[in-house]
Each structure stands twice: as structure tokens, then as C-alpha cells.
Write a protein that holds these residues in place. Structure first.
Motif, PDB file in Angstrom:
ATOM      1  N   UNK A   1      -2.986  -7.123  21.665  1.00 34.39           N
ATOM      2  CA  UNK A   1      -2.548  -8.477  22.052  1.00 34.39           C
ATOM      3  C   UNK A   1      -1.167  -8.481  22.675  1.00 34.39           C
ATOM      4  N   UNK A   2      -0.298  -7.654  22.131  1.00 31.58           N
ATOM      5  CA  UNK A   2       1.106  -7.672  22.575  1.00 31.58           C
ATOM      6  C   UNK A   2       1.277  -7.001  23.924  1.00 31.58           C
TER       7      UNK A   2
ATOM      8  N   UNK B   1       1.227 -10.811  -6.003  1.00 31.81           N
ATOM      9  CA  UNK B   1       1.547 -10.512  -4.601  1.00 31.81           C
ATOM     10  C   UNK B   1       1.148 -11.688  -3.710  1.00 31.81           C
TER      11      UNK B   1
ATOM     12  N   UNK C   1       4.150  -3.737  10.794  1.00 31.92           N
ATOM     13  CA  UNK C   1       2.728  -4.087  10.762  1.00 31.92           C
ATOM     14  C   UNK C   1       1.999  -2.921  10.102  1.00 31.92           C
ATOM     15  N   UNK C   2       1.121  -3.220   9.159  1.00 27.03           N
ATOM     16  CA  UNK C   2       0.428  -2.171   8.399  1.00 27.03           C
ATOM     17  C   UNK C   2      -1.082  -2.251   8.589  1.00 27.03           C
ATOM     18  N   UNK C   3      -1.751  -1.154   8.221  1.00 26.57           N
ATOM     19  CA  UNK C   3      -3.205  -1.008   8.351  1.00 26.57           C
ATOM     20  C   UNK C   3      -3.562  -0.674   9.799  1.00 26.57           C
TER      21      UNK C   3
ATOM     22  N   UNK D   1      -5.493  -3.023  12.197  1.00 28.13           N
ATOM     23  CA  UNK D   1      -4.729  -4.262  12.384  1.00 28.13           C
ATOM     24  C   UNK D   1      -3.576  -3.980  13.345  1.00 28.13           C
TER      25      UNK D   1
ATOM     26  N   UNK E   1     -15.618  -5.651  16.924  1.00 29.12           N
ATOM     27  CA  UNK E   1     -14.978  -5.794  15.600  1.00 29.12           C
ATOM     28  C   UNK E   1     -15.949  -5.436  14.486  1.00 29.12           C
TER      29      UNK E   1
ATOM     30  N   UNK F   1     -15.434 -11.294  10.910  1.00 24.24           N
ATOM     31  CA  UNK F   1     -15.708 -11.185  12.344  1.00 24.24           C
ATOM     32  C   UNK F   1     -16.268 -12.526  12.821  1.00 24.24           C
TER      33      UNK F   1
ATOM     34  N   UNK G   1      -7.764  -8.399   4.675  1.00 21.80           N
ATOM     35  CA  UNK G   1      -8.238  -7.037   4.409  1.00 21.80           C
ATOM     36  C   UNK G   1      -7.914  -6.632   2.973  1.00 21.80           C
ATOM     37  N   UNK G   2      -6.721  -6.986   2.514  1.00 20.85           N
ATOM     38  CA  UNK G   2      -6.327  -6.674   1.137  1.00 20.85           C
ATOM     39  C   UNK G   2      -7.299  -7.322   0.151  1.00 20.85           C
TER      40      UNK G   2
ATOM     41  N   UNK H   1     -10.799  -5.487   0.614  1.00 18.22           N
ATOM     42  CA  UNK H   1     -10.851  -4.054   0.315  1.00 18.22           C
ATOM     43  C   UNK H   1     -10.359  -3.708  -1.087  1.00 18.22           C
ATOM     44  N   UNK H   2      -9.420  -4.495  -1.626  1.00 10.49           N
ATOM     45  CA  UNK H   2      -8.832  -4.127  -2.912  1.00 10.49           C
ATOM     46  C   UNK H   2      -9.082  -5.189  -3.995  1.00 10.49           C
TER      47      UNK H   2
ATOM     48  N   UNK I   1     -16.773  -9.636  19.168  1.00  8.10           N
ATOM     49  CA  UNK I   1     -17.315  -9.686  17.808  1.00  8.10           C
ATOM     50  C   UNK I   1     -18.116  -8.411  17.526  1.00  8.10           C
TER      51      UNK I   1
ATOM     52  N   UNK J   1      -2.922  -5.641  17.053  1.00  3.27           N
ATOM     53  CA  UNK J   1      -1.588  -6.166  17.388  1.00  3.27           C
ATOM     54  C   UNK J   1      -1.115  -5.584  18.721  1.00  3.27           C
TER      55      UNK J   1
ATOM     56  N   UNK K   1       1.281 -13.239  17.597  1.00  2.00           N
ATOM     57  CA  UNK K   1       0.648 -11.943  17.337  1.00  2.00           C
ATOM     58  C   UNK K   1       1.044 -11.361  15.994  1.00  2.00           C
ATOM     59  N   UNK K   2       2.301 -11.507  15.658  1.00  2.00           N
ATOM     60  CA  UNK K   2       2.768 -10.917  14.416  1.00  2.00           C
ATOM     61  C   UNK K   2       2.172 -11.642  13.217  1.00  2.00           C
TER      62      UNK K   2
ATOM     63  N   UNK L   1      -0.544 -13.276  13.112  1.00  2.00           N
ATOM     64  CA  UNK L   1      -1.961 -12.934  13.099  1.00  2.00           C
ATOM     65  C   UNK L   1      -2.188 -11.610  12.371  1.00  2.00           C
ATOM     66  N   UNK L   2      -1.332 -10.640  12.630  1.00  2.00           N
ATOM     67  CA  UNK L   2      -1.441  -9.333  11.974  1.00  2.00           C
ATOM     68  C   UNK L   2      -1.251  -9.496  10.458  1.00  2.00           C
TER      69      UNK L   2
ATOM     70  N   UNK M   1       0.801  -1.232   0.000  1.00  4.25           N
ATOM     71  CA  UNK M   1       0.000   0.000   0.000  1.00  4.25           C
ATOM     72  C   UNK M   1       0.831   1.279   0.000  1.00  4.25           C
TER      73      UNK M   1
ATOM     74  N   UNK N   1      -4.434 -11.000   9.021  1.00  3.85           N
ATOM     75  CA  UNK N   1      -5.485  -9.976   8.933  1.00  3.85           C
ATOM     76  C   UNK N   1      -5.192  -9.022   7.781  1.00  3.85           C
ATOM     77  N   UNK N   2      -3.919  -8.712   7.588  1.00  2.00           N
ATOM     78  CA  UNK N   2      -3.522  -7.800   6.514  1.00  2.00           C
ATOM     79  C   UNK N   2      -3.975  -8.342   5.162  1.00  2.00           C
ATOM     80  N   UNK N   3      -3.673  -9.611   4.897  1.00  6.77           N
ATOM     81  CA  UNK N   3      -4.010 -10.182   3.591  1.00  6.77           C
ATOM     82  C   UNK N   3      -5.514 -10.362   3.414  1.00  6.77           C
TER      83      UNK N   3
END
Lengths: 223, 231
Positions: A75-76, B135, A63-65, A68, A94, B70, B101-102, B105-106, A91, A72, B90-91, B93-94, A50, B97-99
């Protein structure tokens, strides 16, 4: 603790979502201002898909978005939780985070009305009011904050309503989040800005006015 | 709350509904599938999702949960005895979620618009979708670590988010007469798609492409106001 860095832009509501989450949890971080007309090589490396801010970098991992990133962070660093404990309430939270993302982004009626005039703007105003109505009735209800007595993840998600919408209203000359039409959301906006962490972490009012004015002029000139 | 009182409001053709079904299958949850009639909305749907009035809606006990991703996360959090859908890291998981959302959304919005578009606009959309697949191929290589799925040995969050869109991808390719998922360009994804569709949790809920094609033609005809095609 591994280093935390935030790549951002001073006027971006999405960046402020992350700042609020970090500040509410008392997490120290280094802030790096990005020039979006001249994106730094690190930003392009961290967010090749992006190429946008915010990007949180924790121990060298990006970490992006914005929402999100907030999940993160939640949780961390579990102190001062932003999400409820119970899966059903999570839920619900979210659901509203997604609603905020889908209905206040740059293609939303709120920004469309800022970018347009005449009939297009009239339509965007009408749609914006409809969104506010849904949020007031179904999202906020009788609660002080979306998170209940304290700020939660949904309050953070509705960052645009908290502050940025005010500038759209002022520059365009249209009052949307009116105290009579939306008493609960209006009260929420006021209450949120009185929370010390939020109050102390908002972009400068004067600078924002100048910036929004300039943007509006550029948009109108190019039409 | 009774864990065995689970209902899902949906329609057979919806990729978003499919996400919920796959997740319930992964966790071996018994549920009642309530099919909504296309073109009308039941009282239960209007009550359970007053904001969007859309499927899927998961009703657990008497509590409705809306929005496909959700719902998937809710299922993952409640039914902990089954395999995990989201990573515990955690990482990771992020990243998952990123993919997702991609895709939502896109990528998927661009793909949906291909059939209704023409000329330059259409070509731009096709290019966007194909670039997106490149990608995703790269992401697959990175996260699967040589295993069958984005989630490794088991289907995970990205697999569900992306795999549920395969049916409509094929419809777009067939009716739009365009090659999107290309073995030459994205061999990893082509193989992944096969594995995904063959998976036990997916097989029974993946609609047949032919049926989706017919459904799509019907929808397009309805949108244009023409009578439905006779077949």
C-alpha cells in the motif's frame, strides 16, 4: 522518504518474505540482524506481543507479522504491485496467503516431519503431501506464478516451498516436492528461483545446510 | 456484476460467519442467508469452498469468497458508500490486521481449548487468555481514544474480529466456570463489549448465550459419542 529498517534473522523464511517485497519494489532499507537467543532491546520494544522477527520500522513506527508487513509495503509503495487491482482477485490472493501462513508455519506437517521420526514422521509426510496437492491443484493451477505472469503476494507467501522445503527434504532424506507428483509446483519452484530479485536474495545454500543439519541433530538428540 | 446478488453461507452459531454478517450490515447490503445444517455440508458449500469445505462463504454474483477476515476486507473494498471498516491510513490498517491475526492465531485457539483441558494445562491456557485480554485492554485504550470502539465512533476491523468471539467467551466462562473478562482487570473491554453487542449492526446477528451453551453441550456430547443431553 522516511527511513526503512528491517529487523531480521539470516535464516528466517518470514524475513525473506519482507526482503523480497522490498527488493521487488526497489525500496532501500537498513537491515539489522537479530540474535534470537539474545534479543535486542529495540526488538522487544517494537514487538512486545510476539518478540519475533521480522519487524519493519518505517519512520520509527514498527510493523510486525510478515504478511501484514508485505501488505503495508504494497500500500505504501504502489510501484510493481504485488496484489491484483480487482477486489475479487485480491480476495483470492488473500485466501492463499492465509493458506500459506496456516499450512507452512512451524506447527505444520512440513516442520513436524523435520522434528520427528518413525510413525509421527510418516503421518507428517502424508499430511505434507496432501497440502502440496491442494496447492498444486487449487492454488497454482495452470499459472506460471501464483500471481500470474509475474510474482505476486501469494508467491511471496509460499516462501517455504520456494527454498526452505528443499533443506528439510535434503536433511531428512525425503523428497516431497517431486517433479512427477507435483509437476506445476515443481516448475514454479524452479521459475521463482530464476527471477533475478529472488535468486540474488536467498540465504547462502552452504550455510543453510550446516544450520539445518545442526538443528536436526539437536532435535533428534533431545528425543 | 449485480451488487444486489449477495448470498452468505453460514451457521448461526459461528463467530466467523458473524463477522461477515456484521460487515454486510454496516454497509447496509441486502443478502440472502443460507443456513447450513450442522453435521452435513451442502453441495453449494462443497463447490464454493472446495479447499476447506467451511463456512462462512460469501457468494457475490456467482463468485465465492472464503475466510472470514478475507470476506470482511472484500466487503469493505466493494461497498465503498458505507462507513469504512478498515482504516484508510496504512499504518493503522497494519495495526488492525495485527490484532485480528493475534485473536485468530493465538487468543481464540487458547480459549477454545480451556474446556477440554485439565490441571496445569488448563491453568496455562486460562493465564494465556487473561494475559491476552490485558494486552487487548491496553490496545483498546490506545486506539479508541476515549470513544466506544477500537475503530473510534464506529465499529471497525478489530471490533468485528474480537466482538464476534464474545459469545463463545461467555460460553467458556459459564460452562468452564472461569472468569475471563473481568471488570476489575479490564474495565475498558467490559464496557466495549456492552457497546458492541448493543450496536445496530451486531444486535440482530449476535446469538444468545443460552442458545450457544445448549449448542456447545450438544457438540461436546457428540464428540464424546454420548447421546445428546435431554433438557
Amino acid at each position: 522518504m522516511a527511513e526503512v529498517k528491517l529487523h531480521g534473522r539470516w535464516s528466517s523464511p518470514y524475513v525473506y518474505r519482507v526482503i523480497w517485497a522490498l527488493k521487488l519494489k526497489g525500496i532501500p532499507y537498513e537491515y539489522i540482524e537479530e540474535d534470537l537467543f539474545n534479543k535486542g532491546p529495540l526488538l522487544l520494544q517494537y514487538n512486545p506481543v510476539h518478540k519475533k522477527v521480522p519487524v519493519l520500522v518505517h519512520g520509527g513506527k514498527p510493523i510486525c507479522e510478515s504478511m501484514i508487513i508485505v501488505e503495508y509495503i504494497e500500500q505504501t509503495w504502489p510501484q510493481n504491485p504485488l496484489l491484483p487491482n480487482n477486489p475479487y482477485e485480491r480476495a483470492m490472493a488473500r485466501f492463499w496467503v492465509k493458506f500459506a501462513d496456516d499450512n507452512t508455519d512451524k506447527d505444520s506437517p512440513f516442520w513436524l516431519l523435520f522434528r520427528s521420526s518413525g510413525e509421527k514422521q510418516e503421518k507428517a509426510i502424508k499430511e505434507s503431501l496432501e497440502i502440496l496437492k491442494v496447492v498444486e491443484e487449487h492454488g497454482l493451477g495452470e499459472k506460471k506464478f501464483f500471481g500470474g505472469d509475474k510474482i505476486g503476494i501469494v508467491d511471496i507467501a509460499f516462501v517455504e516451498f520456494a527454498y526452505w522445503l528443499g533443506f528439510i527434504e535434503e536433511i531428512v532424506g525425503v523428497k516431497l516436492l517431486d517433479a512427477h507428483a507435483f509437476p506445476r509446483l515443481h516448475a514454479w519452484q524452479k521459475n521463482l528461483k530464476e527471477v533475478p530479485v529472488i535468486k540474488e536474495n536467498l540465504p547462502d545454500h552452504g550455510e543453510m545446510l550446516v544450520y539445518f543439519k545442526w538443528r536436526r541433530e539437536m532435535l533428534m538428540a533431545s528425543q | 456484476m449485480a451488487k444486489n446478488d449477495v448470498k452468505l453461507l453460514g451457521v448461526w452459531a459461528s463467530p466467523f460467519v458473524m463477522r461477515a454478517r456484521i460487515s454486510l450490515n454496516i454497509k447496509s447490503v441486502n443478502y440472502e442467508f443460507l443456513e447450513e445444517t450442522v453435521g452435513s455440508k451442502s453441495e453449494l458449500l462443497l463447490q464454493s469452498n472446495p479447499v476447506h469445505k467451511k463456512v462462512p462463504v460469501l457468494i457475490h454474483g456467482d463468485k465465492p469468497i472464503c475466510e472470514s477476515l478475507v470476506i470482511v476486507q472484500y466487503i469493505d473494498e466493494v461497498w465503498t458508500s458505507g462507513p469504512s471498516i478498515l482504516s484508510t491510513d496504512h499504518y493503522d490498517r497494519a495495526i488492525q490486521r495485527f490484532w485480528a491475526a493475534y485473536l485468530d492465531d493465538k487468543w481464540f485457539p487458547a480459549m477454545r481449548r480451556i474446556r477440554g483441558a485439565q490441571g496445569e494445562e488448563r491453568q496455562e491456557l486460562v493465564d494465556q487468555v487473561v494475559e491476552g485480554l490485558a494486552l487487548l485492554e491496553e490496545a483498546f485504550g490506545k486506539y479508541s481514544k476515549g470513544k466506544a470502539f477500537f475503530g473510534g465512533d464506529q465499529i471497525g476491523f478489530i471490533d468485528i474480529a474480537f466482538g464476534s468471539l464474545l459469545g463463545w467467551l461467555r460460553v467458556t466462562e459459564k460452562l468452564g466456570e472461569v472468569k475471563l473478562l473481568d471488570e476489575a482487570k479490564t474495565p475498558g473491554l467490559v464496557k466495549w463489549a456492552e457497546s458492541f453487542c448493543a450496536d445496530a449492526a451486531v444486535k440482530s446477528v449476535m446469538p444468545e448465550t443460552e442458545k450457544l451453551i445448549e449448542f456447545s453441550k450438544l457438540l461436546m456430547a457428540k464428540m464424546k459419542g454420548a447421546p445428546p443431553p435431554k433438557n
